[in-house]
Design a protein around this motif. Structure first.
Motif, short mmCIF file in Angstrom:
data_model
loop_
_atom_site.label_atom_id
_atom_site.label_comp_id
_atom_site.label_asym_id
_atom_site.label_seq_id
_atom_site.Cartn_x
_atom_site.Cartn_y
_atom_site.Cartn_z
N UNK A 79 0.79 -1.39 0.05
CA UNK A 79 -0.16 -0.06 -0.04
C UNK A 79 0.84 1.33 -0.16
N UNK A 80 1.95 1.26 0.78
CA UNK A 80 2.59 2.33 1.07
C UNK A 80 4.05 2.66 0.09
N UNK A 81 4.81 1.71 -0.12
CA UNK A 81 6.09 1.79 -0.69
C UNK A 81 5.98 2.77 -1.90
N UNK A 82 6.54 3.88 -1.95
CA UNK A 82 6.65 4.68 -3.08
C UNK A 82 5.19 5.39 -3.42
N UNK A 83 4.22 5.30 -2.32
CA UNK A 83 3.05 5.87 -2.84
C UNK A 83 2.70 6.84 -1.54
N UNK A 84 2.99 6.63 -0.22
CA UNK A 84 2.37 7.33 0.49
C UNK A 84 2.63 9.04 0.36
N UNK A 158 3.76 10.40 -15.86
CA UNK A 158 4.81 10.22 -14.89
C UNK A 158 4.33 11.43 -13.87
N UNK A 159 5.17 11.15 -12.57
CA UNK A 159 5.02 12.18 -11.41
C UNK A 159 5.98 13.34 -11.62
N UNK A 160 7.24 13.11 -12.64
CA UNK A 160 8.21 13.94 -12.72
C UNK A 160 8.89 13.47 -14.20
N UNK A 161 9.57 14.36 -14.74
CA UNK A 161 10.24 13.91 -15.78
C UNK A 161 11.38 13.21 -15.78
N UNK A 263 -0.87 8.29 -11.58
CA UNK A 263 -0.46 8.81 -10.35
C UNK A 263 -0.21 7.71 -9.26
N UNK A 264 0.97 7.39 -8.94
CA UNK A 264 1.14 6.25 -7.99
C UNK A 264 0.74 6.61 -6.45
N UNK A 265 -0.41 6.66 -6.10
CA UNK A 265 -0.98 6.79 -4.57
C UNK A 265 -1.27 5.52 -4.08
N UNK B 227 5.98 2.49 -8.79
CA UNK B 227 5.11 3.33 -9.30
C UNK B 227 5.27 4.25 -10.22
N UNK B 228 6.77 4.17 -10.88
CA UNK B 228 7.19 5.11 -11.54
C UNK B 228 7.87 4.24 -12.72
N UNK B 229 9.02 3.70 -12.27
CA UNK B 229 10.01 3.21 -13.21
C UNK B 229 11.08 2.18 -12.90
N UNK B 230 11.67 1.30 -13.74
CA UNK B 230 12.95 0.40 -13.48
C UNK B 230 13.62 0.75 -14.53
N UNK B 231 14.98 1.05 -13.92
CA UNK B 231 15.91 1.07 -15.07
C UNK B 231 16.91 -0.11 -14.93
N UNK B 232 16.81 -0.58 -16.21
CA UNK B 232 17.69 -2.00 -16.31
C UNK B 232 19.14 -1.65 -17.13
#
Lengths: 314, 608
Positions: A79-84, A158-161, A263-265, B227-232
């Protein structure tokens, strides 16, 4: 508070069992019977229903909310990893902007009742409340794509470039994150300010007609002081109570936007768990939601006491 | 003299260094000998190292553990990070050579010398033994076990020396090499403790630091931001080289972004943010309009898109006995196959990107390889749609419209013919030929197919009510046999050993007639026998057996096969070369071959 939380999780646990299929359905197509039996044992899903719940509850009290049936990761991690942080950022900014926009517009509509301002604000808020959040997000996405928003550093989905992902903190990175936050924020705040403004308008109209304000006006108190110092403080009571229940609505909007714009919430991962009938992740998410709701109401009650000296808790 | 001595000393040192390198493998992390990629595998020819590509995954990885059951995204990542002893179908991969015994019951494999995992750890027979004995055959590990068993036993794995592995089998096992290609070799040094402490199933979870994960695949994990990306990044110890001796992979990096929404993935591809995409049929037009490349390959033969009639509909308590009697009739199911307008489904559901099918597919192309295919029922499949023939078959069965309400009835004559007692049943005027057809909610092609079928059925007096249900619910109903008729997608990789669960009378996915486990028809008995015997047959025998199997299934129509989807890929042909396609939506085939066309290229031109 604890009883409420207990009730929420128990009802949710039973409700999950009523749905057809289980979280192992996804695993079923790739694993044999022996593997599935193993997974069930590992997750405690082979035990009778009541025992499953009691075991989960006892472990949850110790901070162990169980494991997801896919990948076996702990629920808190799922639930939380990278999302909170994204959920918190989005919720905080939504709260801030909703009040920054909704409050002055609500006051303006009430003070200038039946004027063109009032009608415009009413029309806009009706429109904002009628358009589904996901549709706003989709339309915004399309507009940004058609206007080639990439040139300003905005990247779809994405959440940022890319260049800022994993890079050390800098003003440019913060700016880019806020740029990407603008889309979900706009879509969510659009629905939220309208609700606030309408609530405030009606509450303020009730207060503005009270006799003590007429008396103050007769005494020569300026309109500004009258509205902001006396009327607003009394009209804001229902809004503080409303704040306690505002969280579920925010949850719903955040979820819709998270799915559409990627958006990864926490809300998104919770929804994923519901779709996959991932029992323990759902229970973990619901416990959290219940906790937020209960804490929200508690804060609202405290806020009421702060705003109105007549209210005192014993 | 002194100068000569110094020179000789330098010469000795050089010799020593060279022999040490020869003993440890080739320089640059290559094993000795490396795997030399045949030129025909590289459609755009050998390239140079460099460049990176972006690709979108549809979901988060649930785990980095490549052994436990996982979703498509985790599998896509595992395919880039890991490799097995063989490559599909039976090409030696990390092994230098393999020698099967004459009776195919013993195989000796020799690992490449100097082979290393992506973190630099050397690979030895102990890793192979660990992967099989301690992981894959370990009852505590949540991985499929049945597929490995031959005559009820696991293969025996033993080490003859540090680099030589012996596999002993209780009988010949044709599917062995395929499995050895599918399951990766794991580093014992990194995972032995997890096995010992009985926590292998949770090992290599999503929180694992990238440097703790190692494999034999072309890439290794450098970064994962949830939630965003993986870099390989390139695995510097990868064991493949091209004809020019350049170590693969060519690409320095692959960035995999997590983008869940199909439409957003398309937008990102159109916007130039990604290099490859598996488009939905409805996306093709917009991609072509943008002037981007689309490649359509022949329809893959392994997936089955079917209608299934539950022949236990009454036994499972979801339909009346007369409906079960109808579904049990082969002629009725054959009639239903004639009602399925496959060409219209391909045109409307798949926008024309598919091929009709009339029977089960096993290995790619297998259906069409059977010599007696002209005699198979429902062949050629594009000519099956025939409402007149379907009506005729139903009339012959005495399934006729007795009450003239436009819907056929299950007549007394039919029931008498099939031996169903009529006592206690409603009169024939009330026994309408009507059923509920469930399909996956949100799956456009499934719902569209079901509606096309419903409309065609209405024309011959059969009423179907299409009911879309969530995916999980549909699977649950299928597995419990609690449905009447369903539109289902059966995804498989074409391995005949993996379809046993579907077609064998005792299979877990034998959802059209679970009662076969107690009492089966003659053709089903024959199918059961074929499916079990083909496992240990010779290649020739197996080919004949599977042809017989296909004929049997096509004739008895337990499933009504509809079509195969075309393999459609959108990829930046102007920028990348040696693209071998995608498996499913997200698994990149032979990512190590991908290379950048440095100066760009025009459509159909060469990749410079």
């Amino acid at each position: 508070m604890l009883v409420v939380l207990l009730g929420v999780t128990f009802i949710a646990f039973l409700a999950i069992q009523l749905l057809p299929g289980d979280c192992l359905t996804q695993v079923l197509t790739t694993a044999d019977q022996e593997t599935i039996t193993k997974i069930k044992q590992e997750l405690g899903l082979d035990k009778p229903l009541l025992l499953q719940y009691v075991r989960w509850l006892l472990n949850a009290l110790k901070g162990d909310f169980g494991r997801s049936c896919l990948g076996f990761a702990p629920v808190t991690q799922v639930l939380f990893l990278g999302a909170w942080q994204w959920s918190l950022l989005l919720a905080g900014m939504t709260l801030l902007l909703t009040w920054m926009i909704g409050l002055p517009l609500g006051i303006s509509a009430a003070v200038h009742r039946d004027s063109w301002r009032d009608y415009t604000i009413q029309a806009l808020s009706t429109l904002a409340l009628s358009v589904p959040v996901f549709l706003v997000a989709l339309l915004l996405l399309l507009v940004l794509y058609l206007t080639d928003a990439e040139q300003w550093g905005w990247t779809i989905g994405q959440v940022m470039a890319d260049r800022y992902l994993g890079a050390p903190w800098s003003w440019a990175k913060l700016g880019n994150i806020l740029l990407h936050l603008a889309l979900p924020l706009f879509a969510i705040v659009l629905a939220q300010w309208a609700g606030l403004a309408r609530h405030l308008r009606s509450a303020l109209l009730d207060v503005l007609n009270q006799s003590y304000l007429q008396a103050a006006r007769a005494k020569g108190v300026s309109e500004r002081v009258l509205v902001y110092k006396h009327a607003l403080r009394n009209a804001i009571h229902p809004l503080i109570s409303w704040m306690g229940f505002w969280l579920p609505s925010l949850f719903e909007s955040t979820l819709a936007v998270s799915i559409v714009i990627n958006y990864p919430t926490v809300e998104f991962y919770f929804w994923n768990a519901i779709k996959g009938k991932d029992v323990y992740t759902i229970l973990g998410g619901l416990s959290l939601l219940g906790l937020i709701l209960v804490v929200g109401n508690l804060l609202a009650d405290l806020g009421l006491a702060w705003a109105d000296p007549r209210i005192r808790y014993e | 003299v002194q100068q000569g001595l110094v020179l000789r000393l330098w010469g000795l040192i050089l010799l020593l260094i060279l022999s040490l390198q020869a003993a440890q493998g080739q320089p640059g992390g290559l094993p000795s000998p490396p795997f030399v990629v045949p030129l025909e595998d590289l459609p755009d020819g050998p390239g140079v190292q460099g460049g990176s590509i972006n690709f979108d995954l549809g979901d988060e990885p649930e785990t980095f553990n490549p052994i436990i059951p996982q979703g498509e995204s985790s599998r896509a990542i595992a395919m880039l990070l890991h490799a097995g002893l063989f490559e599909f179908p039976n090409r030696a991969a990390i092994i230098e050579e393999f020698k099967p015994s004459q009776d195919d019951r013993e195989v000796t494999l020799r690992l490449r010398k100097g082979l290393k995992f992506s973190n630099g750890l050397p690979v030895s027979c102990a890793d192979i033994e660990f992967t099989f004995k301690d992981v894959l055959f370990n009852p505590d590990v949540a991985s499929p076990k049945d597929i490995w068993k031959v005559e009820g036993q696991f293969p025996q794995i033993s080490c003859l020396d540090e680099l030589t592995v012996r596999i002993d089998l209780p009988a010949r096992f044709l599917g062995l090499y395929r499995l050895l290609a599918e399951y990766p070799i794991l580093p014992k040094q990194l995972l032995a403790n997890a096995v010992k402490e009985k926590r292998f199933n949770t090992a290599w979870g999503i929180e694992t630091p990238p440097d703790q994960i190692a494999g034999l695949g072309p890439f290794r994990l450098r970064q994962y931001i949830r939630g965003q990306r993986l870099v390989l990044e390139r695995n510097p110890f990868y064991w493949k080289v091209d004809q020019k001796g350049t170590q693969l992979p060519y690409l320095d990096q692959i960035t995999l972004s997590i983008v869940r929404d199909d439409s957003v993935r398309v937008l990102r591809y159109l916007n130039g943010q990604t290099h490859m995409l598996r488009p939905r049929p409805e996306d093709i037009k917009v991609i072509l309009e943008k002037g981007l490349w689309i490649e359509v390959q022949g329809a893959g033969m392994t997936d089955s898109h079917v209608f299934v009639f539950n022949q236990d509909v009454n036994k499972r308590g979801v339909g009346p006995i007369w409906l079960e009697a109808v579904f049990l009739s082969v002629s009725f199911r054959q009639a239903m196959s004639h009602v399925a307008d496959r060409m219209r489904m391909i045109s409307e559901s798949l926008f024309g990107y598919g091929e009709p099918r009339g029977g089960p597919g096993i290995e790619p192309g297998f259906w069409f390889d059977c010599q007696n295919r002209e005699n198979f029922p429902f062949y050629p499949p594009d000519k099956i749609f025939n409402l007149g023939k379907a009506s005729q078959l139903l009339d012959q069965l005495q399934l006729v419209d007795t009450d003239k309400d436009g819907i056929r009835n299950v007549t007394d004559t039919f029931l008498d013919k099939v031996g169903i007692p009529r006592s206690g049943l409603p009169p024939e005027d009330q026994r309408e030929l009507e059923f509920e057809l469930i399909t996956v909610q949100g799956s456009k092609h499934s719902v569209s197919d079901a509606e096309i079928f419903r409309d065609a059925l209405a024309q011959i007096g059969v009423k179907a009510n299409v009911v879309p249900v969530p995916f999980n619910a549909l699977w649950d109903l299928l597995l419990k046999g609690r449905y009447q008729v369903a539109r289902v997608d059966l995804i498989s990789d074409g391995d005949p050993n993996k379809i046993i669960d579907i077609y064998h009378s005792q299979g877990r996915f034998h959802f059209w007639k679970y009662s076969d486990a107690q009492k089966r028809e003659e053709w089903q008995r024959e199918v059961d026998e074929i499916l079990l015997k083909q496992k240990t047959a010779t290649a020739d025998e197996r080919w004949k057996m599977l042809c017989k199997f296909q004929g049997n299934v096509a004739e008895n129509v337990p499933l009504i096969f509809l079509y195969n989807k075309s393999d459609i890929f959108a990829w930046r042909k102007d920028q990348i070369g040696n693209f071998k396609g995608l498996e499913g939506n997200f698994v990149i085939r032979y990512a190590e071959y991908l290379r950048f066309c440095k100066a760009g290229r025009k459509p159909d031109g060469i990749c410079p």
